[in-house]
Scaffold this active site. Sequence first.
Site, short mmCIF file in Angstrom:
data_model
loop_
_atom_site.label_atom_id
_atom_site.label_comp_id
_atom_site.label_asym_id
_atom_site.label_seq_id
_atom_site.Cartn_x
_atom_site.Cartn_y
_atom_site.Cartn_z
CB SER A 112 37.38 37.77 48.23
OG SER A 112 37.18 38.40 46.99
CE1 TYR A 172 36.03 32.66 46.00
CE2 TYR A 172 35.71 34.95 45.35
CZ TYR A 172 36.49 33.97 45.93
OH TYR A 172 37.71 34.29 46.46
CE LYS A 229 36.99 33.00 49.53
NZ LYS A 229 37.87 32.06 50.22
CG ASN A 236 41.56 42.23 41.29
OD1 ASN A 236 40.89 42.74 42.17
ND2 ASN A 236 41.04 41.80 40.16
CG ASN A 274 40.94 35.67 37.77
OD1 ASN A 274 41.06 34.55 38.26
ND2 ASN A 274 40.02 36.51 38.17
NE ARG A 317 37.24 44.62 39.15
CZ ARG A 317 36.34 45.40 38.57
NH1 ARG A 317 36.51 46.71 38.52
NH2 ARG A 317 35.25 44.88 38.02
CG ASP A 335 33.15 42.41 35.56
OD1 ASP A 335 33.27 41.61 36.50
OD2 ASP A 335 33.80 42.32 34.50
#
Length: 337
Positions: free
Chosen positions: A124, A148, A152, A178, A198, A230, A294
């Site tokens: 990701s 999360y 990854k 995304n 999302n 994004r 974010d």
Amino acid sequence: MKLLLTGGAGYIGSHTAVELLNKGYEIVIADNYSNSDPKVLDRIRKITNKDFAHYNCDVANYSEFERVFKEHKIDVVIHFAGYKAVGESVKIPLEYYENNLNATITLLKLMNKYGVENCIFSSSAAVYDSTKNRRLTEDSPLSCTNTYGYTKLMSEQIFKDAARANPKLSIALLRYFNPIGSHESGLIGDNPNGIPNNLLPYITRVAVGKLDKLYIFGNDYDTRDGTGVRDYIHVVDLALGHIAAIDYCLNNKGAIAINLGTGKGYSVLEVVHAFEKASGVKIPYEFTGRREGDTAEYYASPELAKKLLGWEARLDLEQMCASAWKWQKMNPNGYEE
Ligand code: NAD
Ligand code: UDP
């Protein structure tokens, strides 16, 4: 050529299953349906008119998962299985580390035992430190803001170490940006439980009347309209990226990270307007504070994927929004009849 898709009943796995079956690959799906519905298997059959083997199994559980390797000679694994909700991962970090890391380790042990050499891993863009660069190349600085992301990044390291120890291994660590949108049939799509985290699934639920309005997390970012930017990629393009990665794995050894994105960034407001145009439905929204973790803006450098895989994304934002809307309209309650 036989492929094993862990987590193949999920959003990205089901779309990849369809593209693989349409191209004549044989597939086996292993999923414990912790975040998916077994009804998706019938939808995949309906779209492709093809059948395939499937196992209800926890891929983090060695003895349960071993059955699949005993019963099938696998050429390539695509490892989608894992928990993926960023907010939840911070609340229950141990469950996330347990599931996502054990799944990766168990898979690699079984690959070594059964002589399976090729694996494509769902990584990701969450592994990047997006406070430093906006255009992210594979060698941009790495750092995570949540559990999360760490699962990854740690999985990537586990794959790299395993490939160093076993030179026969060939591992593509695909860093997705995304993914949004759905298969053109409207029969499969993103189907999050509860209130979506999302952006696109939230918008489609507002459009279908299940949620009142969209809350936009911040309008004071240093971006062209103040909202977050994004790199949204159509899930069908993403699925095709995996097929390109199969050929790469069959012809190269070692572990390598590759971005799968379009290279273009869109702001939240641009996505809202594109969705309104594609659907003809007005999306009421309200600006609220920034969401923790974010960042303002990031998008993929897609050059390495083009160079190594001969792959690039083709579908545009309007096609992503139109297909997401088709899925939501045809399935207002997801896979529930
Ligand atoms: P998803 O939740 O729809 O699919 C994951 C699937 O894995 C589900 O069907 C779930 O039931 C299954 N699963 C989870 N743990 C399992 C286990 N221990 N054993 C067997 N099955 C298990 O998610 P998705 O959006 O299709 O994502 C697929 C992969 O791509 C995930 O690893 C995710 O972290 C990664 N990814 C997703 C996004 C995204 O925005 N959707 C972005 C980057 C990376
Ligand atoms: N976003 C938003 N409202 C929502 C969900 C998301 O404003 O209900 C914004 C979020 O702040 C980010 C963008 O939409 O700028 C994409 O967020 P998403 O959670 O879809 O993906 P992320 O990039 O965070 O993985």
